[in-house]
Design an enzyme around this catalytic site. Sequence first.
Site, mmCIF file in Angstrom:
data_model
loop_
_atom_site.group_PDB
_atom_site.id
_atom_site.type_symbol
_atom_site.label_atom_id
_atom_site.label_comp_id
_atom_site.label_asym_id
_atom_site.label_seq_id
_atom_site.Cartn_x
_atom_site.Cartn_y
_atom_site.Cartn_z
ATOM 1 N N LEU A 237 0.847 -1.183 0.000
ATOM 2 C CA LEU A 237 0.000 0.000 0.000
ATOM 3 C C LEU A 237 0.884 1.234 0.000
ATOM 4 O O LEU A 237 1.407 1.655 1.041
ATOM 5 C CB LEU A 237 -0.935 -0.013 1.206
ATOM 6 C CG LEU A 237 -1.887 -1.215 1.302
ATOM 7 C CD1 LEU A 237 -2.760 -1.103 2.554
ATOM 8 C CD2 LEU A 237 -2.764 -1.327 0.049
ATOM 9 N N ASP A 238 1.063 1.814 -1.166
ATOM 10 C CA ASP A 238 1.971 2.948 -1.344
ATOM 11 C C ASP A 238 1.412 4.203 -0.679
ATOM 12 O O ASP A 238 0.222 4.526 -0.835
ATOM 13 C CB ASP A 238 2.168 3.202 -2.846
ATOM 14 C CG ASP A 238 3.044 4.394 -3.126
ATOM 15 O OD1 ASP A 238 4.245 4.329 -2.808
ATOM 16 O OD2 ASP A 238 2.519 5.398 -3.652
ATOM 17 N N ALA A 239 2.275 4.912 0.058
ATOM 18 C CA ALA A 239 1.935 6.223 0.643
ATOM 19 C C ALA A 239 0.623 6.176 1.414
ATOM 20 O O ALA A 239 -0.127 7.156 1.445
ATOM 21 C CB ALA A 239 1.881 7.291 -0.451
#
Length: 585
Positions: A237-239
């Site tokens: 889960l990016d950023a």
Amino acid sequence: MPIEESVKERITDHIAFLYGEDRAPRIFERLLSMLEDFQKRNPGIARRAFGARWSEEDAFLITYGNQVQEPDKPPLQSLGEFLEEYAGGILSGVHILPFFPYSSDDGFSVIDYKQVNPDWGSWQDIRRIGRSFRLMFDAVINHVSSKSKWFQEFLRGNPEYEDFFITVEEGTDLSSVVRPRATPLLTPFETAKGRKLVWTTFSADQIDLNYANPEVLLRVIDILLFYVEKGAEVIRLDAIAYLWKKIGTPCIHLEETHRVVKLFRAIFDAVAPYVIILTETNVPHEENISYFGNGHDEAQMVYQFSLPPLVLHSIHTGNAEKLSRWASGLSLPSRETTFFNFLASHDGIGMMPAIGILSSDEIQDLVEKTLRNGGFVSYKANPDGSKSVYELNISYIDALAEPGDDQDVLVGKFMASQAIMLSLQGIPGIYVHSLFGSRSDREAVLRTGINRAINRARFVRSELERELADENSLRHKVYTAYKRLLSIRRSHPAFHPDSEQRILNLDPAVFAVLRTHTPGAQGSVLAVQNVSGNRVIARVDLKEIRWTGVESAVDLISGARIPAGAGSLALQLEPYQSMWITGGR
């Protein structure tokens, strides 16, 4: 398989928290229908046997989908072939950085979440890699490309997409918002309904999604399920820390954001329980590990973001005391969780996670050494208008260098850093440029104006293979040493992510961690690392580490036997030497 009632209750609770009791039943019914359809389409996933989630054999390579290039062949096909030859048998998984059509940021501005970049290959190429390696996909779901259909429809005034993005009135007080960049938070766009100020946390091309609209959440869940169908075992889960926005708050780590991650976890527990959620939150340590939740309800893995600057500091100073003190405080909330240990990635070396561990002077020292070694420094904006160091942009091997280091000294320092990372509790994440000993690409920064380009060069396959075959090359020396460490690591259960970890204080210049799978010398490994350029003599009390009846031990790396005398081991560590010691072999 029917979804358990307890999981349904978890899902309902999160939806009600996010959208209110009145709206929750309708949203839940739509989501339940999605999950049932997913199960019908994928009976094999629903019936998949779920054994051990991870083991000592696990280590992931982090790479771009177009990392390995050659004429007349899709890069993903070249990557798959290359990995078979050079990563097979030493790495278990591959994190393929965003491989979708994109408009900027080397893939992190996604135009179409469900398509493979046609210039790189196809879903068939992804599946082929997945036959030999566990797959990690990026879910770049905080934002979407300004060129995406969703945002283009918003600009056209399509009412279906009207609330997909966050617009803010001119003059709104946003001073409390935590900023990871020094760029403007709002970007003006001309739409069919006039000029709008749109929320853009990371850049004008990366448009933040509005999760206060449940339609956005449902679309994203559909994308995550699609990734599982395409073979993802780990979803990054990016950023994620910035996902939910509420004006008047810092807009980072909000409870709503945690609830969304917990909702994803409940969904995967229901229909694909083998899937691991990895949260990417480049923040101070205590904030980072909050994404474990209670150890059973949120992410199973979090990045060990404090590790890269602390290891860098240790080797630069020849002193491991701060690293040891920090590592002594590490703990996991349950056996369902572990750390994703890394030292380098496609981004820079984050400095925020070092706050509170290193002093401001020590951080500044790393900044100055980075600049001296040809790197760059990126900053973030503070609420008072000032700027703070956000990350160091430099290859990790160059970050470790000192003037006058010859190639062998540089390799020694670099492999010392990697040995520390590989010895710690968790699963290693190895950036492709670390595995193959890449130097900084300053020309790319000067050409693009993007600091992170310094560590994102792509390989020409024939050139890379030629260098790897040259025994005198830096790439050959690093790869050969790395391959040996990984081979040893995956052969001993003491390196299992669930094996216990205990930090020993042997000498200020030594980082020592005892990994224990089963009590006693046979079921444990003592990993000892000299972080200095001097010879160090360290003594290990066998009673302290509970190795009874041991007459001698062996260093798994060198093969040397170490006699035990007077109830202790006397270790002579050469500059930057690593020892992985066991009493059982």
